[in-house]
Design a protein around this motif. Structure first.
Motif, PDB file in Angstrom:
ATOM      1  N   GLU A  66       0.578  -1.216   0.036  1.00 48.75           N
ATOM      2  CA  GLU A  66      -0.062  -0.169  -0.140  1.00 48.75           C
ATOM      3  C   GLU A  66       0.922   1.232   0.105  1.00 48.75           C
TER       4      GLU A  66
ATOM      5  N   SER B 185       2.412   1.687  -3.563  1.00 48.81           N
ATOM      6  CA  SER B 185       1.282   2.081  -4.346  1.00 48.81           C
ATOM      7  C   SER B 185       0.944   3.616  -4.328  1.00 48.81           C
TER       8      SER B 185
ATOM      9  N   THR C 166       3.711   6.043  -5.402  1.00 53.24           N
ATOM     10  CA  THR C 166       4.087   6.086  -6.625  1.00 53.24           C
ATOM     11  C   THR C 166       2.768   7.154  -7.464  1.00 53.24           C
ATOM     12  N   ASP C 167       1.557   6.778  -6.472  1.00 55.05           N
ATOM     13  CA  ASP C 167       0.365   7.725  -6.923  1.00 55.05           C
ATOM     14  C   ASP C 167       0.271   8.892  -6.638  1.00 55.05           C
TER      15      ASP C 167
END
Length: 47
Positions: A38, A41, A44-45
């Motif tokens: 999590e 991710s 990177t978001d």
């Protein structure tokens, strides 16, 4: 009268404890891995 084998019972309890400890470790690792995934991710978001 037969003598009770306490060593067998003790060993059975030890094996049960080991199994529970391993299951706990696996759960903990799974939680850590999911949290790391999590974080990766989400980081990177943000970019």
């Amino acid at each position: 009268m037969a003598k009770i084998n306490y060593n067998y019972e003790k060993r059975a309890r030890e094996i049960e404890k080991e199994k529970k400890k391993e299951e706990k470790l696996k759960k903990k690792e799974a939680l850590n891995n999911s949290k790391k995934a999590e974080e990766v991710s989400s980081s990177t978001d943000e970019k």
